[in-house]
Design a protein around this motif. Structure first.
Motif, mmCIF file in Angstrom:
data_model
loop_
_atom_site.group_PDB
_atom_site.id
_atom_site.type_symbol
_atom_site.label_atom_id
_atom_site.label_comp_id
_atom_site.label_asym_id
_atom_site.label_seq_id
_atom_site.Cartn_x
_atom_site.Cartn_y
_atom_site.Cartn_z
ATOM 1 N N ILE A 1 15.390 -9.245 20.129
ATOM 2 C CA ILE A 1 16.118 -8.297 19.282
ATOM 3 C C ILE A 1 15.099 -7.621 18.373
ATOM 4 C CG2 ILE A 1 17.887 -8.006 17.511
ATOM 5 C CD1 ILE A 1 19.137 -10.632 18.529
ATOM 6 N N THR A 2 15.101 -6.306 18.360
ATOM 7 C CA THR A 2 14.257 -5.564 17.420
ATOM 8 C C THR A 2 15.180 -4.881 16.421
ATOM 9 O OG1 THR A 2 14.220 -3.641 18.900
ATOM 10 C CG2 THR A 2 12.371 -5.176 19.058
ATOM 11 N N ILE A 3 14.708 -4.812 15.187
ATOM 12 C CA ILE A 3 15.495 -4.200 14.116
ATOM 13 C C ILE A 3 14.589 -3.274 13.326
ATOM 14 C CG2 ILE A 3 16.834 -4.652 12.025
ATOM 15 C CD1 ILE A 3 17.239 -7.520 13.476
ATOM 16 N N ALA A 4 15.049 -2.047 13.109
ATOM 17 C CA ALA A 4 14.282 -1.085 12.324
ATOM 18 C C ALA A 4 15.233 -0.041 11.752
ATOM 19 C CB ALA A 4 13.223 -0.401 13.190
ATOM 20 N N SER A 5 14.771 0.627 10.715
ATOM 21 C CA SER A 5 15.573 1.700 10.140
ATOM 22 C C SER A 5 15.594 2.888 11.088
ATOM 23 C CB SER A 5 14.997 2.127 8.784
ATOM 24 O OG SER A 5 13.776 2.806 8.967
ATOM 25 N N PHE A 6 16.526 3.800 10.836
ATOM 26 C CA PHE A 6 16.646 4.962 11.713
ATOM 27 C C PHE A 6 15.430 5.882 11.639
ATOM 28 C CE2 PHE A 6 19.016 6.136 7.839
ATOM 29 C CZ PHE A 6 18.343 7.296 7.470
ATOM 30 N N ASN A 7 14.525 5.640 10.716
ATOM 31 C CA ASN A 7 13.298 6.439 10.609
ATOM 32 C C ASN A 7 12.281 6.081 11.691
ATOM 33 O OD1 ASN A 7 14.215 7.752 8.304
ATOM 34 N ND2 ASN A 7 13.410 6.157 6.969
ATOM 35 N N HIS A 8 12.494 4.990 12.393
ATOM 36 C CA HIS A 8 11.555 4.516 13.411
ATOM 37 C C HIS A 8 12.183 4.635 14.791
ATOM 38 C CE1 HIS A 8 10.309 2.587 9.659
ATOM 39 N NE2 HIS A 8 9.097 2.650 10.163
ATOM 40 N N HIS A 9 11.376 5.025 15.755
ATOM 41 C CA HIS A 9 11.844 5.149 17.134
ATOM 42 C C HIS A 9 11.236 3.997 17.924
ATOM 43 C CE1 HIS A 9 13.570 9.003 16.186
ATOM 44 N NE2 HIS A 9 12.423 9.344 15.610
ATOM 45 N N VAL A 10 12.049 2.993 18.192
ATOM 46 C CA VAL A 10 11.578 1.780 18.848
ATOM 47 C C VAL A 10 12.198 1.688 20.238
ATOM 48 C CG1 VAL A 10 11.559 -0.744 18.720
ATOM 49 C CG2 VAL A 10 11.332 0.623 16.632
ATOM 50 N N GLN A 11 11.357 1.435 21.226
ATOM 51 C CA GLN A 11 11.819 1.246 22.591
ATOM 52 C C GLN A 11 11.858 -0.248 22.878
ATOM 53 O OE1 GLN A 11 12.887 3.680 24.644
ATOM 54 N NE2 GLN A 11 12.584 5.068 22.929
ATOM 55 N N SER A 12 13.065 -0.769 23.011
ATOM 56 C CA SER A 12 13.254 -2.193 23.229
ATOM 57 C C SER A 12 14.605 -2.394 23.910
ATOM 58 C CB SER A 12 13.192 -2.898 21.877
ATOM 59 O OG SER A 12 13.924 -4.066 21.835
ATOM 60 N N PRO A 13 14.723 -3.435 24.726
ATOM 61 C CA PRO A 13 15.985 -3.655 25.436
ATOM 62 C C PRO A 13 17.202 -3.829 24.524
ATOM 63 C CG PRO A 13 14.268 -5.111 26.281
ATOM 64 C CD PRO A 13 13.711 -4.418 25.088
ATOM 65 N N HIS A 14 17.038 -4.510 23.397
ATOM 66 C CA HIS A 14 18.154 -4.710 22.474
ATOM 67 C C HIS A 14 17.671 -4.356 21.069
ATOM 68 C CE1 HIS A 14 21.436 -7.493 20.640
ATOM 69 N NE2 HIS A 14 21.699 -6.221 20.473
ATOM 70 N N HIS A 15 17.858 -3.101 20.708
ATOM 71 C CA HIS A 15 17.374 -2.606 19.419
ATOM 72 C C HIS A 15 18.555 -2.324 18.499
ATOM 73 C CE1 HIS A 15 14.820 -0.776 16.472
ATOM 74 N NE2 HIS A 15 15.513 0.341 16.512
ATOM 75 N N ILE A 16 18.437 -2.747 17.258
ATOM 76 C CA ILE A 16 19.466 -2.505 16.256
ATOM 77 C C ILE A 16 18.898 -1.549 15.213
ATOM 78 C CG2 ILE A 16 20.893 -3.537 14.455
ATOM 79 C CD1 ILE A 16 20.860 -6.130 16.139
ATOM 80 N N VAL A 17 19.606 -0.463 14.986
ATOM 81 C CA VAL A 17 19.192 0.527 13.999
ATOM 82 C C VAL A 17 19.976 0.280 12.715
ATOM 83 C CG1 VAL A 17 19.077 2.989 13.450
ATOM 84 C CG2 VAL A 17 18.688 2.218 15.794
#
Length: 148
Positions: A30-46
């Protein structure tokens, strides 16, 4: 076991390695980041970009036996308190017995900056940091699997 990444400031090399490793090992990522970051991950939470919003989400998702990758010492302290493991992107394992010292150091530096002084930023990332991270994460996963 889940691997949870504080992706707001996670180096690309670390994120890419974690995605590949979790896929190979069958570990939930699980990756978690604010909407300011563009993260490529199978299960990402913005999450929003309010102060500590990503950290709060990470703490809420963390369970005992999970691994959290973060550069944030305060977040590391909170997940350790939940029985999880914490690792920096440079491969440093955060431990309960050293956390008080790290948090005290963080507070002293913040106080110094509030007084108008400057502190050095983090050192430039080296190739050895990636090697150390990989070794530390693999050892941590092995340790957790042996405990199960």
């Amino acid at each position: 076991m889940k691997l949870i990444i504080d992706a707001d400031a996670c180096p690309r090399e670390v994120l890419a390695y974690c995605v590949a490793l979790c896929e190979t090992e069958g570990i939930d990522l699980i990756t978690i980041a604010s909407f300011n970051h563009h993260v490529q991950s199978p299960h990402h939470i913005v999450v929003g970009n309010a102060s500590q919003e990503a950290d709060i989400k990470i703490v809420n998702l963390t369970e005992s036996g999970n691994i959290v990758v973060t550069q944030d010492w305060g977040l590391a302290a909170m997940v350790l308190g939940k029985g999880a493991f914490a690792l920096s992107p440079s491969g440093r394992e955060y431990r309960q017995e050293t956390m008080d010292f790290l948090l005290e150091e963080r507070e002293m530096k913040a106080k110094f900056r509030r007084a108008g002084h400057h502190t050095k930023g983090p050192k430039k990332r080296q190739k050895q940091d990636n090697v150390q991270f990989k070794e530390s994460l693999e050892q941590m996963i092995l340790h957790i699997k042996q405990q199960e």
